[in-house]
Design an enzyme around this catalytic site. Structure first.
Site, PDB file in Angstrom:
ATOM      1  N   HIS A  47      31.491 -25.251  30.043  1.00  0.00           N
ATOM      2  CA  HIS A  47      31.469 -24.973  31.479  1.00  0.00           C
ATOM      3  C   HIS A  47      32.761 -25.422  32.153  1.00  0.00           C
ATOM      4  O   HIS A  47      33.521 -26.251  31.629  1.00  0.00           O
ATOM      5  CB  HIS A  47      30.274 -25.670  32.135  1.00  0.00           C
ATOM      6  CG  HIS A  47      30.328 -27.164  32.071  1.00  0.00           C
ATOM      7  ND1 HIS A  47      31.156 -27.925  32.881  1.00  0.00           N
ATOM      8  CD2 HIS A  47      29.670 -28.047  31.285  1.00  0.00           C
ATOM      9  CE1 HIS A  47      31.003 -29.200  32.600  1.00  0.00           C
ATOM     10  NE2 HIS A  47      30.109 -29.316  31.627  1.00  0.00           N
ATOM     11  N   GLU A  92      23.096 -30.937  27.823  1.00  0.00           N
ATOM     12  CA  GLU A  92      24.059 -31.920  27.309  1.00  0.00           C
ATOM     13  C   GLU A  92      23.353 -33.139  26.715  1.00  0.00           C
ATOM     14  O   GLU A  92      22.207 -33.461  27.064  1.00  0.00           O
ATOM     15  CB  GLU A  92      25.008 -32.333  28.441  1.00  0.00           C
ATOM     16  CG  GLU A  92      26.051 -33.380  28.093  1.00  0.00           C
ATOM     17  CD  GLU A  92      27.045 -32.955  27.016  1.00  0.00           C
ATOM     18  OE1 GLU A  92      26.593 -32.688  25.877  1.00  0.00           O
ATOM     19  OE2 GLU A  92      28.260 -32.926  27.302  1.00  0.00           O
TER      20      GLU A  92
END
Length: 210
Positions: free
Chosen positions: A16, A90
């Site tokens: 990202h 994550e």
């Protein structure tokens, strides 16, 4: 003499774009931050790099920063779909969420994420188990796929793809809004390219031309 191209398929990994915390080096897992202005600009460069490529499957982490990067990129899988997978969240940093590495080492001198994991969070092998589920699905596909996720998660996914222990991800760096490529050489997983600036996306060619 022209070199033969490997067979089609493979996986493009996209970290990202930048957030306020990633810019400051703060560990960000479940804190659901948006992209900052630089991150949105970076995601636009990802769009430029991936425009015109066809994907059978596009997966994204459920976290806003990954979903926004995917949305800005404009790419989708079959039937215009993007699938959200909780397995792509994550690494859970637990008690260390929001802290920088220097702050954590003040609390626990010598701390190493890859060896020690995080109290109240995950260890590297636990993250590896999630990545293994993603890999099993990706390897079952015949076409090209894309995965939008996070720095530590994608480093674990890459080393598990080639059959290494999850802790080996500590040997790889991965910047925001970069492109990496995994493929199969027969039954063997290969890291074809890594941490490529989308402006110089030829690092992914020729294997992803679609």
């Amino acid at each position: 003499m022209n070199q033969p191209h490997p067979p089609p398929g493979g996986v493009i990994l996209v970290r990202h774009g930048q957030t306020e915390w990633s810019h400051l080096g703060r560990h960000t897992s479940r804190t659901d931050l948006p992209l900052d202005p630089e991150g949105r600009r970076q995601a636009g460069l990802v769009r430029e790099a991936l425009t015109g490529r066809a994907f059978e499957l596009v997966l994204t982490s459920p976290m806003r920063r990954a979903r926004e990067t995917c949305e800005i990129s404009g790419i989708t899988g079959l039937n215009g779909s993007v699938e959200v997978s909780n397995d792509l969240t994550e690494w859970a940093y637990g008690d260390y969420e929001g802290l920088t590495t220097a702050q954590i080492q003040d609390l626990k001198p010598g701390w190493n994420l890859w060896r020690d994991g995080c109290p109240g969070g995950e260890t590297a092998p636990e993250v590896g188990e999630r990545c293994d589920r993603i890999i099993a699905r990706l390897r079952a596909l015949g076409g090209q796929s894309a995965v939008f996720a996070h720095g530590h998660l994608l480093r674990v996914l890459a080393v598990r793809w080639v059959g290494l222990e999850a802790q080996g991800g500590g040997m790889f760096g991965l910047d925001t809004a970069t492109l990496s490529r995994l493929r199969l050489d027969g039954e063997r997983g290969v890291i074809q390219s890594w941490n490529c600036d989308p402006i110089r996306s030829n690092g992914l060619a020729p294997y992803d031309q679609a």
